[in-house]
Design a protein around this motif. Structure first.
Motif, PDB file in Angstrom:
ATOM      1  N   LEU A   1       0.806  -1.226   0.000  1.00  0.00           N
ATOM      2  CA  LEU A   1       0.000   0.000   0.000  1.00  0.00           C
ATOM      3  C   LEU A   1       0.840   1.278   0.000  1.00  0.00           C
ATOM      4  N   VAL A   2       2.100   1.183   0.376  1.00  0.00           N
ATOM      5  CA  VAL A   2       2.995   2.346   0.326  1.00  0.00           C
ATOM      6  C   VAL A   2       3.063   2.899  -1.097  1.00  0.00           C
ATOM      7  N   PHE A   3       2.897   2.045  -2.085  1.00  0.00           N
ATOM      8  CA  PHE A   3       2.955   2.453  -3.493  1.00  0.00           C
ATOM      9  C   PHE A   3       1.915   3.524  -3.837  1.00  0.00           C
ATOM     10  N   PHE A   4       0.825   3.566  -3.072  1.00  0.00           N
ATOM     11  CA  PHE A   4      -0.297   4.449  -3.391  1.00  0.00           C
ATOM     12  C   PHE A   4      -0.296   5.749  -2.584  1.00  0.00           C
ATOM     13  N   LYS A   5       0.838   6.103  -2.030  1.00  0.00           N
ATOM     14  CA  LYS A   5       0.948   7.286  -1.171  1.00  0.00           C
ATOM     15  C   LYS A   5       0.395   8.533  -1.846  1.00  0.00           C
ATOM     16  N   ASP A   6       0.708   8.762  -3.104  1.00  0.00           N
ATOM     17  CA  ASP A   6       0.283   9.974  -3.812  1.00  0.00           C
ATOM     18  C   ASP A   6      -0.888   9.746  -4.766  1.00  0.00           C
ATOM     19  N   ALA A   7      -1.450   8.545  -4.782  1.00  0.00           N
ATOM     20  CA  ALA A   7      -2.588   8.262  -5.666  1.00  0.00           C
ATOM     21  C   ALA A   7      -3.824   8.997  -5.159  1.00  0.00           C
ATOM     22  N   SER A   8      -4.615   9.510  -6.083  1.00  0.00           N
ATOM     23  CA  SER A   8      -5.838  10.217  -5.682  1.00  0.00           C
ATOM     24  C   SER A   8      -6.919   9.238  -5.225  1.00  0.00           C
ATOM     25  N   THR A   9      -6.956   8.064  -5.825  1.00  0.00           N
ATOM     26  CA  THR A   9      -7.950   7.034  -5.514  1.00  0.00           C
ATOM     27  C   THR A   9      -7.258   5.680  -5.593  1.00  0.00           C
ATOM     28  N   VAL A  10      -7.690   4.763  -4.727  1.00  0.00           N
ATOM     29  CA  VAL A  10      -7.176   3.397  -4.764  1.00  0.00           C
ATOM     30  C   VAL A  10      -8.366   2.453  -4.915  1.00  0.00           C
ATOM     31  N   ILE A  11      -8.228   1.510  -5.829  1.00  0.00           N
ATOM     32  CA  ILE A  11      -9.276   0.529  -6.121  1.00  0.00           C
ATOM     33  C   ILE A  11      -8.816  -0.814  -5.571  1.00  0.00           C
ATOM     34  N   PHE A  12      -9.686  -1.461  -4.774  1.00  0.00           N
ATOM     35  CA  PHE A  12      -9.306  -2.746  -4.184  1.00  0.00           C
ATOM     36  C   PHE A  12     -10.534  -3.519  -3.714  1.00  0.00           C
ATOM     37  N   GLN A  13     -10.314  -4.803  -3.411  1.00  0.00           N
ATOM     38  CA  GLN A  13     -11.374  -5.668  -2.912  1.00  0.00           C
ATOM     39  C   GLN A  13     -11.662  -5.353  -1.451  1.00  0.00           C
ATOM     40  N   ASN A  14     -12.947  -5.381  -1.108  1.00  0.00           N
ATOM     41  CA  ASN A  14     -13.386  -5.155   0.261  1.00  0.00           C
ATOM     42  C   ASN A  14     -13.189  -6.429   1.079  1.00  0.00           C
ATOM     43  N   THR A  15     -12.053  -6.508   1.747  1.00  0.00           N
ATOM     44  CA  THR A  15     -11.831  -7.559   2.740  1.00  0.00           C
ATOM     45  C   THR A  15     -11.482  -6.864   4.046  1.00  0.00           C
ATOM     46  N   GLU A  16     -11.652  -7.559   5.138  1.00  0.00           N
ATOM     47  CA  GLU A  16     -11.365  -6.968   6.445  1.00  0.00           C
ATOM     48  C   GLU A  16      -9.907  -6.520   6.510  1.00  0.00           C
ATOM     49  N   LEU A  17      -8.995  -7.358   6.024  1.00  0.00           N
ATOM     50  CA  LEU A  17      -7.575  -7.021   6.059  1.00  0.00           C
ATOM     51  C   LEU A  17      -7.253  -5.836   5.156  1.00  0.00           C
ATOM     52  N   ASN A  18      -7.772  -5.843   3.934  1.00  0.00           N
ATOM     53  CA  ASN A  18      -7.523  -4.724   3.023  1.00  0.00           C
ATOM     54  C   ASN A  18      -8.011  -3.401   3.614  1.00  0.00           C
ATOM     55  N   LEU A  19      -9.225  -3.397   4.153  1.00  0.00           N
ATOM     56  CA  LEU A  19      -9.784  -2.170   4.722  1.00  0.00           C
ATOM     57  C   LEU A  19      -8.989  -1.699   5.935  1.00  0.00           C
ATOM     58  N   ARG A  20      -8.648  -2.619   6.820  1.00  0.00           N
ATOM     59  CA  ARG A  20      -7.904  -2.255   8.024  1.00  0.00           C
ATOM     60  C   ARG A  20      -6.548  -1.649   7.666  1.00  0.00           C
ATOM     61  N   CYS A  21      -5.833  -2.307   6.764  1.00  0.00           N
ATOM     62  CA  CYS A  21      -4.508  -1.804   6.365  1.00  0.00           C
ATOM     63  C   CYS A  21      -4.613  -0.477   5.624  1.00  0.00           C
ATOM     64  N   PHE A  22      -5.554  -0.386   4.687  1.00  0.00           N
ATOM     65  CA  PHE A  22      -5.738   0.845   3.926  1.00  0.00           C
ATOM     66  C   PHE A  22      -6.080   2.006   4.857  1.00  0.00           C
TER      67      PHE A  22
END
Length: 196
Positions: free
Chosen positions: A94-115
């Protein structure tokens, strides 16, 4: 983005655009800078894969690419030996998306918590399978080598058939479709592309 099959799906859809892309799987500390050199004045879009195999690698790649839109693809077991856990690996990705305006990803508990731990204020466009999200996919039927999918977006439902039954390929297809929906691609064009 970190999967060749996702990258290739986007490239097939946008075949009329001039796209700069990572050659093959050039997603490493050496491959990403080489990939960036494919971008030229005639490019309308760049699709750059970024992969990691240990902690503290993604910051360097983010500084080279600085993606405007982030697309988190399937986070599997590959290249996990340099991380203590899947969560540690995901946080590094997720560090890769530091300057991204929007991030697209699957809704999982882990993805949401980390994001949310890294980017509580950043725009996101999430998708899910039979759950909650901006786009919800329901796998209705698998027959032969095709899946029948219902896509729920903005209160509208559409049924499509896609030529995948494997979890990873379905995940990558849903990620590509979610990006296309987010970018306001017309349904008819999307359905035609998926049929091929």
């Amino acid at each position: 983005m970190a999967r060749p099959s996702s990258k290739n799906g986007f490239i097939r859809f946008f075949q009329l655009k001039k796209i700069a892309k990572s050659p093959k799987s050039f997603n490493s500390q050496l491959g990403v800078p080489i990939s960036v050199f494919t971008i030229n004045e005639g490019s309308n879009m760049a699709i750059i894969e970024a992969g990691i195999s240990r902690k503290n690698e993604m910051k360097n790649l983010e500084e080279i690419v600085r993606p405007s839109i982030g697309i988190l693809t399937y986070v599997g077991a590959a290249h996990s030996e340099g991380f203590e856990s899947k969560e540690e690996k995901l946080l590094e990705k997720l560090v890769f998306f530091k300057d991204a305006s929007t991030v697209i990803f699957q809704n999982t508990e882990l993805n949401l918590r980390c994001f949310n731990s890294l980017y509580p204020q950043k725009n996101r466009f999430i998708w899910s399978i039979n759950g909650e999200g901006d786009v919800v996919y329901n796998i209705e039927k698998i027959k032969g080598h095709k899946s029948t999918i219902t896509i729920n977006y903005n209160g509208e439902k559409s049924n499509i058939k896609i030529p995948f039954i494997d979890d990873v390929y379905l995940h990558n297809a849903f990620t590509c479709i979610s990006y296309l929906i987010w970018s306001d691609t017309k349904w008819n064009k999307l359905k035609q592309w998926l049929a091929n």
